[in-house]
Write a protein that holds these residues in place. Structure first.
Motif, PDB file in Angstrom:
ATOM      1  N   CYS A 145      80.496   3.541  44.510  1.00 20.22           N
ATOM      2  CA  CYS A 145      79.668   3.061  43.274  1.00 20.22           C
ATOM      3  C   CYS A 145      80.563   3.227  41.964  1.00 20.22           C
ATOM      4  CB  CYS A 145      78.529   3.662  43.281  1.00 20.22           C
ATOM      5  SG  CYS A 145      77.608   3.542  41.603  1.00 20.22           S
ATOM      6  N   PHE A 146      80.968   4.428  41.905  1.00 23.30           N
ATOM      7  CA  PHE A 146      82.151   4.875  40.496  1.00 23.30           C
ATOM      8  C   PHE A 146      83.037   3.798  40.726  1.00 23.30           C
ATOM      9  CE2 PHE A 146      85.146   7.407  38.795  1.00 23.30           C
ATOM     10  CZ  PHE A 146      84.408   7.425  37.485  1.00 23.30           C
ATOM     11  N   LYS A 147      83.802   3.613  41.880  1.00 20.41           N
ATOM     12  CA  LYS A 147      84.770   2.647  41.768  1.00 20.41           C
ATOM     13  C   LYS A 147      84.451   1.332  41.263  1.00 20.41           C
ATOM     14  CE  LYS A 147      88.241   2.781  44.573  1.00 20.41           C
ATOM     15  NZ  LYS A 147      89.072   2.691  45.955  1.00 20.41           N
ATOM     16  N   LYS A 148      83.534   0.682  41.741  1.00 22.05           N
ATOM     17  CA  LYS A 148      82.866  -0.464  41.272  1.00 22.05           C
ATOM     18  C   LYS A 148      82.845  -0.642  39.714  1.00 22.05           C
ATOM     19  CE  LYS A 148      81.073  -1.945  45.780  1.00 22.05           C
ATOM     20  NZ  LYS A 148      79.732  -2.149  46.591  1.00 22.05           N
ATOM     21  N   LEU A 149      82.192   0.550  39.234  1.00 21.36           N
ATOM     22  CA  LEU A 149      81.760   0.495  37.803  1.00 21.36           C
ATOM     23  C   LEU A 149      83.021   0.365  36.918  1.00 21.36           C
ATOM     24  CD1 LEU A 149      79.169   3.543  37.584  1.00 21.36           C
ATOM     25  CD2 LEU A 149      78.777   1.271  37.343  1.00 21.36           C
ATOM     26  N   LEU A 150      84.003   1.019  37.388  1.00 14.80           N
ATOM     27  CA  LEU A 150      85.514   0.839  36.841  1.00 14.80           C
ATOM     28  C   LEU A 150      86.142  -0.315  36.767  1.00 14.80           C
ATOM     29  CD1 LEU A 150      84.619   4.002  36.656  1.00 14.80           C
ATOM     30  CD2 LEU A 150      87.180   4.546  37.092  1.00 14.80           C
ATOM     31  N   SER A 151      85.901  -1.172  37.849  1.00 14.73           N
ATOM     32  CA  SER A 151      86.435  -2.545  38.155  1.00 14.73           C
ATOM     33  C   SER A 151      86.373  -3.162  36.818  1.00 14.73           C
ATOM     34  CB  SER A 151      85.931  -3.056  39.328  1.00 14.73           C
ATOM     35  OG  SER A 151      86.628  -4.337  39.509  1.00 14.73           O
ATOM     36  N   GLY A 152      87.653  -3.661  36.328  1.00 16.15           N
ATOM     37  CA  GLY A 152      87.511  -4.659  35.202  1.00 16.15           C
ATOM     38  C   GLY A 152      87.438  -4.119  34.052  1.00 16.15           C
ATOM     39  N   LYS A 153      86.979  -2.611  33.728  1.00 17.52           N
ATOM     40  CA  LYS A 153      86.943  -2.004  32.428  1.00 17.52           C
ATOM     41  C   LYS A 153      88.438  -1.834  31.857  1.00 17.52           C
ATOM     42  CE  LYS A 153      82.451  -1.145  32.833  1.00 17.52           C
ATOM     43  NZ  LYS A 153      82.353  -2.028  34.141  1.00 17.52           N
ATOM     44  N   ARG A 154      88.167  -2.137  30.569  1.00 19.55           N
ATOM     45  CA  ARG A 154      89.601  -2.325  29.589  1.00 19.55           C
ATOM     46  C   ARG A 154      89.396  -1.174  28.684  1.00 19.55           C
ATOM     47  NH1 ARG A 154      92.774  -6.634  30.710  1.00 19.55           N
ATOM     48  NH2 ARG A 154      93.889  -6.172  28.637  1.00 19.55           N
ATOM     49  N   CYS A 155      88.533  -0.304  28.608  1.00 21.33           N
ATOM     50  CA  CYS A 155      88.223   0.759  27.393  1.00 21.33           C
ATOM     51  C   CYS A 155      88.877   2.045  28.101  1.00 21.33           C
ATOM     52  CB  CYS A 155      86.634   0.871  27.341  1.00 21.33           C
ATOM     53  SG  CYS A 155      85.738   1.425  29.005  1.00 21.33           S
ATOM     54  N   LEU A 157      88.841   6.148  28.686  1.00 21.69           N
ATOM     55  CA  LEU A 157      88.192   6.975  29.452  1.00 21.69           C
ATOM     56  C   LEU A 157      87.003   7.629  28.673  1.00 21.69           C
ATOM     57  CD1 LEU A 157      90.859   8.766  31.916  1.00 21.69           C
ATOM     58  CD2 LEU A 157      89.086   6.852  32.142  1.00 21.69           C
ATOM     59  N   LYS A 158      87.181   8.286  27.518  1.00 20.43           N
ATOM     60  CA  LYS A 158      86.076   8.737  26.627  1.00 20.43           C
ATOM     61  C   LYS A 158      85.077   7.820  26.179  1.00 20.43           C
ATOM     62  CE  LYS A 158      84.485  12.138  23.989  1.00 20.43           C
ATOM     63  NZ  LYS A 158      85.193  12.612  22.792  1.00 20.43           N
ATOM     64  N   THR A 159      85.683   6.462  26.022  1.00 21.49           N
ATOM     65  CA  THR A 159      84.576   5.341  25.724  1.00 21.49           C
ATOM     66  C   THR A 159      83.669   5.080  27.107  1.00 21.49           C
ATOM     67  OG1 THR A 159      85.755   4.350  24.010  1.00 21.49           O
ATOM     68  CG2 THR A 159      84.284   3.115  25.040  1.00 21.49           C
ATOM     69  N   LEU A 160      84.460   5.054  28.173  1.00 19.45           N
ATOM     70  CA  LEU A 160      83.681   4.846  29.309  1.00 19.45           C
ATOM     71  C   LEU A 160      82.437   5.896  29.535  1.00 19.45           C
ATOM     72  CD1 LEU A 160      83.716   3.329  32.475  1.00 19.45           C
ATOM     73  CD2 LEU A 160      84.786   5.575  33.186  1.00 19.45           C
ATOM     74  N   LEU A 161      82.968   7.282  29.392  1.00 16.78           N
ATOM     75  CA  LEU A 161      81.915   8.482  29.719  1.00 16.78           C
ATOM     76  C   LEU A 161      80.692   8.223  28.715  1.00 16.78           C
ATOM     77  CD1 LEU A 161      84.396  11.445  30.636  1.00 16.78           C
ATOM     78  CD2 LEU A 161      83.162   9.956  32.002  1.00 16.78           C
ATOM     79  N   LEU A 162      80.987   7.802  27.491  1.00 14.70           N
ATOM     80  CA  LEU A 162      79.772   7.930  26.482  1.00 14.70           C
ATOM     81  C   LEU A 162      78.852   6.620  26.521  1.00 14.70           C
ATOM     82  CD1 LEU A 162      81.529   9.703  23.408  1.00 14.70           C
ATOM     83  CD2 LEU A 162      80.461  10.722  25.517  1.00 14.70           C
ATOM     84  N   ASP A 163      79.648   5.388  27.243  1.00 13.08           N
ATOM     85  CA  ASP A 163      78.735   4.406  27.321  1.00 13.08           C
ATOM     86  C   ASP A 163      77.566   4.359  28.105  1.00 13.08           C
ATOM     87  OD1 ASP A 163      77.576   1.629  27.607  1.00 13.08           O
ATOM     88  OD2 ASP A 163      79.772   1.012  27.562  1.00 13.08           O
ATOM     89  N   GLN A 164      76.194   4.754  27.605  1.00 10.78           N
ATOM     90  CA  GLN A 164      74.876   4.723  28.332  1.00 10.78           C
ATOM     91  C   GLN A 164      74.747   3.474  29.288  1.00 10.78           C
ATOM     92  OE1 GLN A 164      73.665   7.989  28.221  1.00 10.78           O
ATOM     93  NE2 GLN A 164      75.470   8.173  27.143  1.00 10.78           N
ATOM     94  N   ASP A 187      92.233   9.209  25.695  1.00  7.36           N
ATOM     95  CA  ASP A 187      92.591   8.082  25.104  1.00  7.36           C
ATOM     96  C   ASP A 187      93.186   7.230  26.355  1.00  7.36           C
ATOM     97  OD1 ASP A 187      91.687   8.014  22.643  1.00  7.36           O
ATOM     98  OD2 ASP A 187      93.590   8.974  22.015  1.00  7.36           O
ATOM     99  N   ARG A 188      93.374   7.844  27.455  1.00  3.96           N
ATOM    100  CA  ARG A 188      93.888   6.784  28.841  1.00  3.96           C
ATOM    101  C   ARG A 188      92.798   5.556  28.936  1.00  3.96           C
ATOM    102  NH1 ARG A 188      96.618   9.017  33.116  1.00  3.96           N
ATOM    103  NH2 ARG A 188      96.394   7.254  34.117  1.00  3.96           N
ATOM    104  N   LYS A 189      93.470   4.337  29.261  1.00  2.00           N
ATOM    105  CA  LYS A 189      92.754   3.429  29.729  1.00  2.00           C
ATOM    106  C   LYS A 189      92.068   3.325  31.004  1.00  2.00           C
ATOM    107  CE  LYS A 189      93.360   1.664  25.539  1.00  2.00           C
ATOM    108  NZ  LYS A 189      92.058   1.591  24.664  1.00  2.00           N
ATOM    109  N   VAL A 190      91.016   2.915  31.307  1.00  2.00           N
ATOM    110  CA  VAL A 190      90.516   2.991  32.787  1.00  2.00           C
ATOM    111  C   VAL A 190      91.483   2.045  33.546  1.00  2.00           C
ATOM    112  CG1 VAL A 190      88.502   2.178  34.030  1.00  2.00           C
ATOM    113  CG2 VAL A 190      88.141   3.173  31.946  1.00  2.00           C
TER     114      VAL A 190
END
Length: 269
Positions: A145-155, A157-164, A187-190
Motif C-alpha cells: 500500500c505504501f509503495k503505491k502511495l509513493l508512486s508518481g509523487k514528485r514532492c 519526503l517531509k511534504t509527503l509525511l505532512l500531507d494529510q 528534502d529528498r524527493k520521493v
C-alpha cells in the motif's frame, strides 16, 4: 498539537467507555466549533445511543444513533476527558456530553477545534475528512500500500509525511524522528528513493507511531483519563546543537518549506 498516536489512544479509550451509552444532555459553551447551531446540535444528538468510536489521522469518528457520525478534531490542541458517574469537570470546557448513567465527556480546545455532526451518507462529502489519506497505524497500511502511495509523487519526503491527503495523522513532531530513523533527509524527493530506502521509511513510520501510541503519546498531551503520555524526548527532534545519538555529529535545524526540521547532516542523506 496532538498527532496520530494521541488521537488513536483517545479514540480507543472513548470506544471502551462510551459505547452503548445514551446522551441525556449537552452543554455547549462555544457554538463556533459546531457545524450546525446549538439547538439543532442538541436536537440531533440528545437521546442517541453511542456506537463505535475510531480514529483516522487526527480525527475521531463516533457513531451516534443509526445514521449519524460525530466528528472531533482538537485543532492546535485540547483535552477530551471522561468523567465517571457523579463526578464533574474541574477545568474549563467548550462542550460537555452527559449520559443517562450520569457519566460525562468534556471537550476543551486550547485555541480552536471542531465538533461536527454528519449524516453517514454525507461523510464522503464532508470537506474536512472526506479527503483524508490512510491512517498508518491501521492494518491496511501495508508495505505494498505504501509503495503505491509513493508512486508518481514528485514532492519531498517531509511534504509527503505532512500531507494529510496521502497519509493521515503525522505532524511536524513525529516526522522528525521518523525521517532520522529511516536515515533520510527531509528534502529528498520521493522519486529518488531506492527500494531499500522506501522499506526503511515504511518501517520507521510504523515503528515510531506504534511505539509512541504504546507509551501514551507525548508527555504534554493528556489521555481520556487526564493522564499524560510518557514521551518527553526525541532522537533528533527539537535538539538543535546537541550530538546525534548515532554518530555525535551536531544536530542542525533547517528550513523545510513552511516548517523547520531537525536533522543529523551525516546520518540523513
Amino acid at each position: 498539537m496532538p498527532e496520530l498516536p494521541e488521537i488513536y489512544n483517545l479514540a480507543m479509550q472513548m470506544n471502551k467507555e462510551l459505547q452503548g451509552k445514551t446522551i441525556a444532555d449537552i452543554e455547549i459553551v462555544q457554538e463556533k466549533c459546531l457545524n450546525v447551531n446549538s439547538a439543532e446540535f442538541r436536537d440531533l444528538l440528545t437521546g442517541k445511543r453511542i456506537g463505535e468510536t475510531r480514529s483516522r489521522g487526527k480525527w475521531i469518528f463516533t457513531a451516534a444513533g443509526e445514521d449519524r457520525t460525530l466528528l472531533l478534531n482538537l485543532g492546535m490542541g485540547g483535552d477530551v476527558l471522561y468523567h465517571r458517574p457523579g463526578s464533574e469537570p474541574e477545568g474549563k470546557y467548550k462542550l460537555k456530553f452527559t449520559y443517562t448513567d450520569a457519566s460525562a465527556l468534556s471537550i476543551n480546545f486550547w485555541w480552536f477545534g471542531y465538533v461536527h455532526i454528519v449524516k453517514n451518507n454525507e461523510l464522503k462529502s464532508h470537506k474536512m475528512t472526506s479527503a483524508l489519506g490512510i491512517s498508518p497505524i491501521e492494518p491496511e497500511f501495508t508495505f505494498d500500500c505504501f509503495k503505491k502511495l509513493l508512486s508518481g509523487k514528485r514532492c519531498s519526503l517531509k511534504t509527503l509525511l505532512l500531507d494529510q491527503k496521502i497519509i493521515a495523522g503525522i505532524g511536524n513532531v513525529y516526522a522528525q524522528d521518523i525521517l532520522f530513523t529511516a536515515r533520510l533527509h527531509p528534502d529528498r524527493k520521493v522519486r529518488q528513493l531506492s527500494d531499500d530506502e522506501i522499506e526503511r521509511l515504511f518501517k520507521s513510520i510504523i515503528g515510531n507511531l506504534h511505539n509512541a501510541a504504546a507509551h501514551g503519546g507525548l508527555k504534554f498531551e493528556k489521555d481520556l483519563y487526564g493522564h499524560n503520555g510518557s514521551i518527553d524526548s526525541f532522537l533528533v527532534g527539537y535538539k538543535e546543537g546537541q550530538p546525534c545519538p548515532v554518530c555525535n555529529t551536531t544536530i542542525e535545524k533547517i528550513k523545510t518549506g513552511s516548517t523547520a526540521s531537525y536533522i543529523c547532516p551525516k546520518c540523513q542523506l
